[in-house]
Design an enzyme around this catalytic site. Structure first.
Site, PDB file in Angstrom:
ATOM      1  N   GLU A   1       0.248  -1.339   5.752  1.00 19.16           N
ATOM      2  CA  GLU A   1       1.334  -0.789   6.563  1.00 19.16           C
ATOM      3  C   GLU A   1       1.153   0.701   6.805  1.00 19.16           C
ATOM      4  O   GLU A   1       1.555   1.228   7.847  1.00 19.16           O
ATOM      5  CB  GLU A   1       2.683  -1.053   5.882  1.00 19.16           C
ATOM      6  CG  GLU A   1       3.893  -0.784   6.749  1.00 19.16           C
ATOM      7  CD  GLU A   1       4.391   0.656   6.722  1.00 19.16           C
ATOM      8  OE1 GLU A   1       5.230   1.016   7.577  1.00 19.16           O
ATOM      9  OE2 GLU A   1       3.943   1.439   5.847  1.00 19.16           O
TER      10      GLU A   1
ATOM     11  N   ASP B   1       0.834  -1.206   0.000  1.00 17.84           N
ATOM     12  CA  ASP B   1       0.000   0.000   0.000  1.00 17.84           C
ATOM     13  C   ASP B   1       0.866   1.253   0.000  1.00 17.84           C
ATOM     14  O   ASP B   1       2.058   1.213   0.319  1.00 17.84           O
ATOM     15  CB  ASP B   1      -0.951   0.001   1.203  1.00 17.84           C
ATOM     16  CG  ASP B   1      -0.223  -0.081   2.537  1.00 17.84           C
ATOM     17  OD1 ASP B   1       0.842  -0.729   2.611  1.00 17.84           O
ATOM     18  OD2 ASP B   1      -0.718   0.508   3.528  1.00 17.84           O
TER      19      ASP B   1
END
Length: 447
Positions: free
Chosen positions: A156, A92
């Site tokens: 994350e 991400d």
């Protein structure tokens, strides 16, 4: 200076090309994580899983929430008695406003020897380099000495609840034998002055303490005297927190960083000497001070305020959010200080919390990382440092895995790596990716 290669290096031209192609193509897969649960990493996860499978591995795709996909694969080493090594990267990225960028942030455009786009530094570059190395090994029939577990994670950039937290809590068996791990934010070129290229390897992280402060008062008309105004009470507490000067707390990693960086500047220091002034020393270290300054203390920065619904109505409740960070060993001081600064009329709680980390800088693992970097840049100086923020290493530490920041890049003078994290015009030079692939290949085969 030309890049150093030897017959023992397994990286071929295709691996170098793939590191660039994979970085560009992963950037084009928009995996923006706004923290509201709307991110979908699955297309990127399927992309890396397909390429791992083509290299002869058996990747597993795992989800806690539909679309929030993680990928884990294991490469068997030649020494079954050796501890396993975790290599992890997140899929991400943080949001990007296209109007602010020179190129579209999700174009993955390659221009003038540079790959542009969100994730070029944080951290689809590392994701791509690892893929390129694994595939080069498959072509050459190479196996590492120790088992290597590769993990591509979701989430994350928010809480990691759908990513490394989920993997550590629900699938610990996939990481059996892993004692150490490497990931982002280390071994990049930091130009500390003329002919002083540093390569800081992260051997620690400050703990995360995102706080929610709540003040309760008496609601009423904005024109009336109100001695129990929740906004005033909260504002006073927030001002105290923002103005607080935290005391110095030097961890072993930061001590080593100060000592080694000072020595490169021709300064001999004893951080344990009576009267040692860390701020005075930092003032003598020039640009290199930026590597250490954020991690010599705890910190707490007010970031958000919520109160009221109409200008002439005093609300009965006001809320603030604080980004708190704790150096390893500084948690008790952080708690006590927040209790004192908030006072009796403001409650505080952890909105999100993760532990501080430390890793030894005198370990064989650190020495091998240093050797791998210096092999390909003999003029570089590897130094330890502590990250001011955090990574997925926090969640994987629950499994007893010691984490290092090691995603090597050789960067030109004037390239501000740290400013591009979550910044505008994020980009990575093609030559930096080539360097990173060679360093990772050498380190992972010798680790």
């Amino acid at each position: 200076m030309a890049e150093v290669t030897t017959p023992q290096d397994s990286v071929d031209d295709l691996a170098l090309d793939e590191s660039v192609t994979f970085t560009s193509e992963l950037i084009r897969i928009d995996t923006t994580n706004r923290g509201a649960g709307d991110c979908r990493e699955r297309p990127a996860a399927e992309y890396v899983a397909e390429r791992l499978a083509a290299a002869g591995l058996t990747p597993e795709l795992l989800e806690r929430t539909p679309g929030r996909t993680n990928v884990v694969a294991r490469i068997e080493g030649t020494d079954p008695s050796a501890d396993a090594l975790l290599v992890h990267g997140h899929l991400d990225v943080v949001p990007a406003e296209a109007d602010d960028w020179t190129v579209h942030p999700f174009s993955g455009e390659i221009r003038d020897g540079v790959v542009w786009g969100r994730g070029a530094i944080d951290m689809k570059n590392m994701d791509a380099m690892v893929l390129a190395v694994v595939r080069a090994w498959a072509r050459a029939g190479i196996r590492p000495r120790r088992d290597i577990v590769i993990a591509y994670t979701a989430d994350e950039e928010a809480s990691a609840a759908d990513g490394s937290g989920f993997l550590a809590d629900e699938h610990p068996e996939l990481f059996e034998g892993c004692t150490e791990g490497i990931s982002e934010s280390g071994a990049f070129t930091f130009h500390a002055g003329p002919r002083m290229p540093l390569y800081p390897i992260a051997a620690g992280e400050r703990g995360t303490g995102w706080l929610k402060l709540t003040a309760h008062g008496k609601a009423g008309h904005g024109s009336k005297v109100n001695k129990a105004n929740a906004v005033s009470t909260l504002a006073a507490a927030v001002a105290r927190i923002g103005a607080h000067e935290w005391p110095v707390r030097l961890t072993p990693t930061v001590r080593a960083a100060l000592t080694e960086i000072a020595a490169l500047h021709g300064i001999q220091v004893d951080v344990d000497a009576p009267g040692f002034d860390v701020d005075e020393l930092l003032g003598k270290l020039g640009p290199a001070a930026a590597l250490v300054e954020p991690t010599v203390r705890n910190s707490a920065n007010p970031t958000m305020l919520e109160a009221g619904y109409k200008v002439n109505v005093i609300p009965g409740r006001a809320v603030a959010y604080i980004d708190g960070r704790m150096v390893p060993g500084g948690e008790d001081e952080f708690h006590a200080t927040l209790d004192r600064l908030t006072g009796p009329d403001v409650d505080w709680e952890f909105h999100h919390r993760e532990v501080a980390l430390q890793a030894p800088v005198d370990s064989p693992t650190y020495a091998k990382m240093r050797a791998a970097v210096e092999r390909f840049d003999p003029d570089g100086h590897v130094v330890p440092y502590c990250m001011s923020g955090g990574t997925d290493a926090k969640q994987f530490s629950r499994l007893g895995i010691t984490g290092y920041g090691f995603s090597p890049l050789k960067l030109p003078v004037g390239f501000d790596y740290q400013a591009l994290f979550h910044g505008v015009d994020e980009r990575v030079p093609v030559e930096a990716l080539h360097f990173g692939v060679r360093v990772l290949d050498h380190y992972l085969r010798t680790a």
